[in-house]
Design an enzyme around this catalytic site. Sequence first.
Site, PDB file in Angstrom:
ATOM      1  N   CYS A  34       0.705  -1.189   0.046  1.00 12.60           N
ATOM      2  CA  CYS A  34      -0.016   0.073  -0.130  1.00 12.60           C
ATOM      3  C   CYS A  34       0.773   1.227   0.082  1.00 12.60           C
ATOM      4  O   CYS A  34       2.151   1.060   0.197  1.00 12.60           O
ATOM      5  CB  CYS A  34      -0.943  -0.002   1.377  1.00 12.60           C
ATOM      6  SG  CYS A  34      -2.061  -1.467   1.740  1.00 12.60           S
ATOM      7  N   ASP A 441      20.661  36.780 -13.389  1.00 10.70           N
ATOM      8  CA  ASP A 441      19.370  37.102 -13.925  1.00 10.70           C
ATOM      9  C   ASP A 441      18.830  38.265 -13.413  1.00 10.70           C
ATOM     10  O   ASP A 441      18.717  38.852 -12.320  1.00 10.70           O
ATOM     11  CB  ASP A 441      18.145  35.786 -13.652  1.00 10.70           C
ATOM     12  CG  ASP A 441      16.861  36.072 -14.105  1.00 10.70           C
ATOM     13  OD1 ASP A 441      16.782  35.806 -15.417  1.00 10.70           O
ATOM     14  OD2 ASP A 441      16.257  36.385 -13.462  1.00 10.70           O
TER      15      ASP A 441
END
Length: 494
Positions: A34, A441
């Site tokens: 599970c 950037d």
Amino acid sequence: MHEDFDRCYRAVQSKDARFDGWFVTAVLTTKIYCRPSCPVRPPFARNMRFYPTAAAAQKAGFRACKRCRPDASPGSPEWNVRGDVVARAMRLIADGTVDREGVSGLAARLGYTTRQLERLLQAEVGANPLALARAQRTQTARVLIETTELPFSDVAFAAGFSSIRQFNDTLRAVCDRTPTELRVRARARFGVGAAAAGALSLRLPTRAPFAYEGVFGHLAASGVPGVEEVRDGAYRRTLRLPNGSGIISLTPQPDHVQCRIVLDDFRDLATAIARCRRLLDLDADPEAVVDALGADPDLSVLVAKAPGQRIPRTVDEHELAVRVVLGQQVSVKAARTHARRIADAYGQPVADVNGGLTHVFPAVEQLAEIDPVHLAFPRSRQRTLTALIRALADGEVVLDAGCDWNQARAQLLSLPGIGPWTAEMIAMRALGDPDAFPASDLGVRLAADHLGLASEVKSLTEHSARWRPWRSYATQHLWTALDHAVNEWPPKEP
């Protein structure tokens, strides 16, 4: 993590969905495995075993739980934050490399012998490459059985099985049901509404929190017209796949992404799903990122405002690299225009009956003899672009799901006109390095200045050390501080 029994057991007792995909729980008495969040009452600890992957549990003789469907849980984030050979192998297997090139092809891509690779995977994830690929084929088959009306023979070969008998035997062993029983059960639970052949609709699960506005806004703002579009609340784009082309439509929800896929060839389904997940960074571990970055006073406000940021990535590493070079020192709008010219001239046309997509972005082989008439920017950047295309086509620069991040950076930086910004953007968005940081950037520097941080590149790089190993996510959080279209979802009407 699966080796820490106490920690895993506590996660199962609390049914903590954050650990779905990190490991699976196997029950000795029922021979069922599970996901940690399974709603069924957990058994006694002495009857439990933990495995790192579904493939490892299947190899040990366990079958998937019919209630929690562990084969549908998000993928382990571990493979996306590591750069070692096992993680690189897992990323390539997810992309379908074993089905296309075999185990020997996978090993060759990684620079190992087949025997070495099998030993490494067996030691760490409890299964060899064939078993891992088998688990993926089973998952793909189950999706096709439950969401389409394809004949089972078509499902078998589309999922990668070599025979109908192998397909039937595997489904019985792993799911404890025949293909017919799986389809009947799906109809009973979800009603009749399976997609026709050629198209299907499915949910792509993800971990909460999921701040989808950032990733979807970025993809929408930078989308190449004809290759990408936003329509009816969905981000749509074309794909180039091993056996043909495809079109995906992705609609975000708080805990999943609704995905509609149209394919030329259903054999490409598993690869298309893997690339959709990679594009949206759906296998990330947002809790770890929030805990690390939220503890920094300089970022805590941004993190608290929109926890669960994802990195806007790509479905094609070569495409992203070309587009980053096209975007050097120009606006997002100009970069889109440059990319559209190239896609219109060299991309493969597609028919999109549900929208306005017209082309697949061209492969580097199609751009080998690109005409400068389609490159309306300075000659220095033209030389950079053609050098990159040539290096990618010749294999001098390797950018794929299983490449070495640092080696790829070095290869890129050896090309004329490619500096740290370009290399870090490619590492962040194409390769998925969680610690990439484009310090130069403009958006990052503006956001840093807005937060009162030093915006000079050297100082900002030194300051970013406290954000490791999550500097890519710190970058995404910094971008959210800007008043820019990349933060708008749904995008504003023009």
